[in-house]
Design a protein around this motif. Structure first.
Motif, PDB file in Angstrom:
ATOM      1  N   LEU A  79       0.827  -1.211   0.000  1.00 42.77           N
ATOM      2  CA  LEU A  79       0.000   0.000   0.000  1.00 42.77           C
ATOM      3  C   LEU A  79       0.860   1.260   0.000  1.00 42.77           C
ATOM      4  O   LEU A  79       0.526   2.264  -0.616  1.00 42.77           O
ATOM      5  N   GLY A  80       1.957   1.191   0.729  1.00 43.54           N
ATOM      6  CA  GLY A  80       2.736   2.402   0.996  1.00 43.54           C
ATOM      7  C   GLY A  80       3.630   2.843  -0.155  1.00 43.54           C
ATOM      8  O   GLY A  80       3.816   4.035  -0.354  1.00 43.54           O
ATOM      9  N   ILE A 101      -3.545  11.151   6.785  1.00 47.34           N
ATOM     10  CA  ILE A 101      -4.315   9.928   7.062  1.00 47.34           C
ATOM     11  C   ILE A 101      -3.388   8.721   7.181  1.00 47.34           C
ATOM     12  O   ILE A 101      -3.497   7.948   8.128  1.00 47.34           O
ATOM     13  N   VAL A 102      -2.443   8.586   6.237  1.00 46.70           N
ATOM     14  CA  VAL A 102      -1.613   7.379   6.294  1.00 46.70           C
ATOM     15  C   VAL A 102      -0.598   7.436   7.436  1.00 46.70           C
ATOM     16  O   VAL A 102      -0.115   6.402   7.869  1.00 46.70           O
ATOM     17  N   ALA A 104      -1.291   8.926  10.412  1.00 45.98           N
ATOM     18  CA  ALA A 104      -1.979   9.115  11.686  1.00 45.98           C
ATOM     19  C   ALA A 104      -1.793   7.966  12.675  1.00 45.98           C
ATOM     20  O   ALA A 104      -1.659   8.218  13.871  1.00 45.98           O
ATOM     21  N   PRO A 105      -1.760   6.707  12.209  1.00 42.75           N
ATOM     22  CA  PRO A 105      -1.661   5.617  13.197  1.00 42.75           C
ATOM     23  C   PRO A 105      -0.431   5.718  14.101  1.00 42.75           C
ATOM     24  O   PRO A 105      -0.365   5.081  15.144  1.00 42.75           O
ATOM     25  N   VAL A 113      -6.230   2.200  19.026  1.00 38.84           N
ATOM     26  CA  VAL A 113      -6.415   1.588  17.708  1.00 38.84           C
ATOM     27  C   VAL A 113      -6.961   0.173  17.871  1.00 38.84           C
ATOM     28  O   VAL A 113      -7.922  -0.233  17.205  1.00 38.84           O
ATOM     29  N   LEU A 117     -10.704  -1.052  16.760  1.00 34.41           N
ATOM     30  CA  LEU A 117     -10.809  -2.132  15.779  1.00 34.41           C
ATOM     31  C   LEU A 117     -11.695  -3.259  16.316  1.00 34.41           C
ATOM     32  O   LEU A 117     -12.537  -3.805  15.601  1.00 34.41           O
ATOM     33  N   LEU A 135      -4.758  -6.597   9.997  1.00 27.77           N
ATOM     34  CA  LEU A 135      -5.144  -5.242   9.584  1.00 27.77           C
ATOM     35  C   LEU A 135      -4.504  -4.209  10.498  1.00 27.77           C
ATOM     36  O   LEU A 135      -3.962  -3.186  10.047  1.00 27.77           O
ATOM     37  N   THR A 138      -0.786  -3.916   9.894  1.00 25.63           N
ATOM     38  CA  THR A 138      -0.542  -3.247   8.615  1.00 25.63           C
ATOM     39  C   THR A 138      -0.703  -1.731   8.782  1.00 25.63           C
ATOM     40  O   THR A 138       0.153  -0.952   8.347  1.00 25.63           O
ATOM     41  N   ALA A 139      -1.806  -1.331   9.418  1.00 26.52           N
ATOM     42  CA  ALA A 139      -2.052   0.102   9.625  1.00 26.52           C
ATOM     43  C   ALA A 139      -0.939   0.721  10.461  1.00 26.52           C
ATOM     44  O   ALA A 139      -0.504   1.849  10.216  1.00 26.52           O
ATOM     45  N   LEU A 142       2.226   1.093   8.279  1.00 27.43           N
ATOM     46  CA  LEU A 142       2.059   1.959   7.111  1.00 27.43           C
ATOM     47  C   LEU A 142       2.775   3.317   7.229  1.00 27.43           C
ATOM     48  O   LEU A 142       3.472   3.727   6.295  1.00 27.43           O
TER      49      LEU A 142
ATOM     50  N   PHE B  18      -7.451   2.476   3.037  1.00 19.77           N
ATOM     51  CA  PHE B  18      -7.162   1.447   4.043  1.00 19.77           C
ATOM     52  C   PHE B  18      -6.994   2.073   5.420  1.00 19.77           C
ATOM     53  O   PHE B  18      -7.621   1.655   6.387  1.00 19.77           O
ATOM     54  N   ALA B  19      -6.152   3.112   5.494  1.00 21.44           N
ATOM     55  CA  ALA B  19      -5.893   3.736   6.790  1.00 21.44           C
ATOM     56  C   ALA B  19      -7.176   4.349   7.341  1.00 21.44           C
ATOM     57  O   ALA B  19      -7.432   4.292   8.547  1.00 21.44           O
ATOM     58  N   PHE B  23      -8.455   2.384  10.492  1.00 22.85           N
ATOM     59  CA  PHE B  23      -7.950   3.138  11.615  1.00 22.85           C
ATOM     60  C   PHE B  23      -8.801   4.372  11.936  1.00 22.85           C
ATOM     61  O   PHE B  23      -9.342   4.506  13.021  1.00 22.85           O
TER      62      PHE B  23
END
Lengths: 260, 280, 341
Positions: A79-80, A101-102, A104-105, A113, A117, A135, A138-139, A142, B18-19, B23
């Motif tokens: 994805l990244g 967004i990508v 933020a985790p 998180v 989830l 999932l 992965t998040a 990312l 996805f994120a 998330f």
């Protein structure tokens, strides 16, 4: 003058003793022959190192953690890498929103998180714990993948892609022929960073555990609450040497620290 | 810079979607739980309830206090260590920096677990104290704020040292000798020259340590036990023991607000600094 | 297709988003010609080059090459080569593999490939460097690899982006000779982009001077150097004393002034510092600055007409700072400008 020349070695000695000492104690304790965790160790034996490999739950959770670290990091890269490429090479509308967004985790505490989830993906959609863990990891990886890959893309001239196209390559072909080979080090570094992060991660996985499904660090915490023998020390030592070894090799062959 | 928008979106959207799905959306719903009234509509009563409980107050203040103390302690030790490291020869500097970074590669569980051996009833510290006759009965160090403080400090100190090393290395080489020549004593050199010039590194390190301590779970869970809670372990208990998801949402929101505040502060200081540079 | 329009740009308009970089540009280039696109940064020369290569989408108008409309043809199908200013060599590939890159994509293999790459490397004098990586070469060598990499593809047109700007003076001459030789031997049509008038004058058969996305003047190096048609081109090629004309009189800060001799009918007149006569003439000036340039001496004069730059043989006796001088701007020597902007 003597006071100043002593300042440096003493400071360093104390700081390094504080940072590394506990780890050395754990390593020493894992070779103990005694029944309980203690330092100095009572005698010398390899029994606790050996025991680690016989504990069924450790074996299962090690497998799970390994799967999450490899699979989650690979998925995060799948994805990244395109996202990093878009962020670094295109005039992307809303680029800052995508970047936020990508990444933020990384800012939001893992425990939140994991809980979110559990409550709003696992329960309502009947998602299996293993998939949920996958999932989540992965998040979690990312942001690291995007950061490290973006950095190596930004260090690579973009006109080599145009040169490849003018020599007859398609755009996609140019990416695989001249971009990928030149960011391979960055991708490997992102993979290792993601692997170590995912493998050591606890809070995200706390709520995402089910019968027989647990990550290794969570399993270790559960074990040490019940049993006070040196096997967790032995396992910790083994894992520590494993990750130090991986990072050391990565530094040696990739110059890992340039990327992270 | 390529211009094709459709291509750019096709590349970037999978990761963003996805994120967002895995998330962002779940976290936002979770955070909204704390503001939902049982009868429908919105309320902050969960927050007033949370803060009126004296246990929660204690935990909240303890979390703030410990995070702040760890940050301050790591800054003080960090400056001393970073100073010592940058004054080494290049070869030794690399090796010592490696030793400082090394713990970051080790699982936090393993790093925290070590303190049980050191601080426990029959641990090294108690053995030493009793042997030296400082105490007769073993001290109870484990499962206390002190233990959490030590554990967090050990966990996050490397981040501060690394930030300060790069800040000190980016400082103009002649700044300290220049200040000395102008008659500043060492205290003045630090306060008037080094601190302003390394402020950015200090803020970066400080934010990492502060938010790290704020949101640490493993350390308070192992070294604090079930009695000495921090916000993260309280959140875990609310869910795992009490099944109180509203309280969990409240704690989550508090944690996120506090770490975002720290992060915004970091950006502010960093950009304020850049502006100064570009104006110069 | 006539021979005079091997490559032609018709009403070409190019834009980045909403900002137009090149507007309604028309240009015909002969086969085998060596053309310079000359202008200051932002004039649209690089944009035009990128559009010819297919790296930038054309907003309107047409690009035709060798009888075919290639306006919408993808860059990788065009048979147009480009030597980048940064050379854009592939850092992970050896010199040999860099040169072989395009040929392999064409499906060339085995001895045919080997022979072709080797002869390409030989033609730029880099046969012994085949196994080196680009990072192990000097800037000049890297550029020759880039040239060989483009030339082995036998492009219909070779574009060169500021080909001499990254080189020092000695290498510059070497590369200039190299490019002229390659052009003569292969007969390839070459278009190079530059902001350096000396480079354009020395290398090109024809120079296209551009300004703000439009063509200002097209001509041979002699035309451009001696007969600029606009004040912009005149200024760009070193006519430092430029004045507008009104009814045969020169318009200056001191009002309309008669010239010695008959002024041509033009919008303006331009003199190089060399063309200014010092010591005699109807005008008065004071020496404000002077500099010695080996074979010549330059003066900056404060005059009622405004500042005037003059240059005389160094063998002439020097004038001191502050000295009063008479001078003349002889009309018959001036370049007449049809456009004054």
């Amino acid at each position: 003058m003597t006071a100043r020349s002593l300042f440096i070695p003493i400071t360093l000695l104390l700081v390094i003793a504080f940072l590394i000492g506990p780890f050395l104690i754990i390593v020493a304790a894992s070779f103990s022959a005694g029944e309980t965790l203690a330092f100095p160790p009572q005698g010398f034996s390899l029994r606790w190192i050996a025991k680690v490999f016989t504990v069924e739950s450790f074996r299962a959770s090690f497998g799970m953690s390994l799967f999450l670290a490899i699979g989650g990091t690979a998925a995060a890269l799948v994805l990244g890498i395109p996202a990093s490429y878009a962020l670094s090479r295109y005039k992307l509308p809303g680029a800052e929103i995508v970047r936020t967004i990508v990444s933020a985790p990384i800012i939001v505490p893992g425990i939140i998180v994991g809980l979110a989830l559990l409550r709003y993906i696992v329960v309502p959609f009947q998602v299996g714990i293993t998939l949920a863990l996958f999932l989540a990891h992965t998040a979690l990886v990312l942001p690291y993948a995007v950061r490290v890959v973006s950095a190596s893309l930004d260090n690579l001239r973009s006109d080599i892609e145009e040169a490849a196209v003018l020599l007859g390559s398609s755009r996609l072909g140019a990416f695989f022929r001249v971009v990928m080979p030149n960011i391979r080090g960055g991708i490997m570094s992102a993979f290792i960073l993601g692997f170590v992060t995912s493998f050591n991660q606890v809070p995200v996985s706390l709520f995402l555990s089910g019968p027989g499904v647990r990550t290794l660090p969570v399993d270790m915490i559960a074990y040490m609450e019940i049993v006070f023998d040196p096997s967790v020390a032995a396992l910790s030592s083994l894992l520590a040497f494993l990750s130090i070894g991986i990072v050391f090799i990565a530094e040696r062959f990739l110059g890992f620290s340039r990327y992270v | 810079m390529f211009q094709n928008r459709a291509e750019a979106l096709a590349l970037a959207l999978p990761a963003a979607i996805f994120a967002a799905a895995v998330f962002l959306v779940p976290v936002v719903i979770l955070l909204s739980d704390g503001f939902r009234a049982p009868t429908g509509g919105w309320t902050i009563s969960a927050y007033t309830d949370f803060f009126s409980n004296s246990l929660n107050q204690t935990v909240f203040l303890r979390t703030l206090r410990l995070s702040a103390l760890v940050t301050v302690a790591s800054a003080v030790i960090g400056y001393a260590a970073a100073f010592a490291i940058v004054s080494l020869e290049p070869g030794a500097k690399g090796k010592v920096t490696g030793l400082v970074v090394l713990p970051l590669m080790i699982s936090p569980v393993a790093r925290t677990y070590a303190w049980i051996v050191i601080l426990g009833r029959t641990g090294i510290v108690n053995q030493a104290f009793q042997a030296l006759g400082i105490t007769e009965a073993p001290l109870r160090i484990l499962f206390s704020e002190t233990a959490i403080f030590i554990g967090l400090l050990q966990l996050f100190l490397p981040l501060m040292i690394i930030s300060l090393i790069s800040a000190l290395e980016n400082m103009p080489k002649d700044a300290i000798p220049a200040a000395r020549v102008l008659g500043a004593n060492w205290f003045q050199v630090f306060w008037k020259v080094v601190l302003p010039l390394t402020k950015e590194g200090l803020v970066i390190g400080g934010t990492l340590v502060f938010t790290g301590s704020l949101t640490a779970y493993i350390t308070p869970a192992i070294l604090g036990g079930s009695k000495v809670l921090m916000l993260e372990t309280l959140l875990y208990q609310q869910v795992a023991v009490s099944n109180n998801f509203v309280a969990a949402s409240v704690i989550a929101f508090i944690l996120i607000v506090m770490s975002f505040a720290a992060n915004i502060l970091l950006k502010r200081v960093a950009t304020a600094r850049n502006k100064q540079r570009s104006q110069a | 297709m006539s021979d005079a329009s091997y490559l032609s740009l018709e009403k070409l308009t190019l834009a980045y988003g909403d900002s137009v970089a090149v507007a309604n540009l028309d240009l015909d280039i002969r086969k085998g010609e060596l053309i310079a696109l000359l202008g200051p940064s932002g004039c649209g020369k690089t944009t035009t080059m990128r559009a010819i290569a297919g790296l930038l989408a054309v907003k309107s108008g047409h690009v035709r090459l060798d009888g075919a409309d290639i306006t919408r043809m993808p860059a990788n199908k065009r048979a147009v080569g480009l030597m980048f200013q940064s050379y854009a060599l592939f850092p992970h590939l050896s010199v040999y593999e860099n040169v072989a890159f395009g040929l392999k994509l064409k499906g060339m293999r085995g001895t045919e490939l080997e022979t072709k790459v080797q002869s390409g490397l030989k033609s730029v004098g880099l046969s012994t460097f085949a196994n080196r990586k680009p990072a192990e070469l000097s800037g000049g060598q890297q550029q020759r690899v880039a040239l060989a990499r483009s030339m082995v593809m036998e492009p219909k047109v070779l574009l060169l982006d500021e080909p001499l700007s990254n080189l020092d003076a000695r290498l510059r001459l070497e590369m200039r000779t190299e490019l002229q030789r390659v052009q003569k031997e292969t007969g390839v049509t070459m278009i190079f982009v530059t902001h350096d008038q000396a480079e354009a004058l020395a290398l090109a058969d024809r120079i296209v001077v551009m300004k703000s996305g439009k063509i200002e003047q097209i001509g041979s190096p002699e035309d451009i150097y001696n007969r600029p048609t606009s004040s912009f081109v005149a200024d760009f090629v070193g006519f430092e004393n430029i004045f507008p004309l009104e009814n045969g009189k020169m318009k200056t800060s001191a009002g309309l002034i008669d010239l010695s001799g008959k002024a041509p009918s033009a919008a303006g007149l331009a003199w190089r510092p060399r063309m200014v006569t010092l010591g005699t003439g109807p005008f008065q000036g004071t020496v404000r600055g002077t500099s010695f340039a080996g074979d010549a001496r330059e003066y900056l004069l404060d005059t009622a007409l405004g500042p005037i730059k003059a240059e005389v043989e160094a063998s002439q006796p020097p004038h001191a700072l502050g000295a009063g001088l008479t001078f003349d701007l002889p009309a018959e020597k001036a370049a007449p400008l049809s456009r004054f902007v």
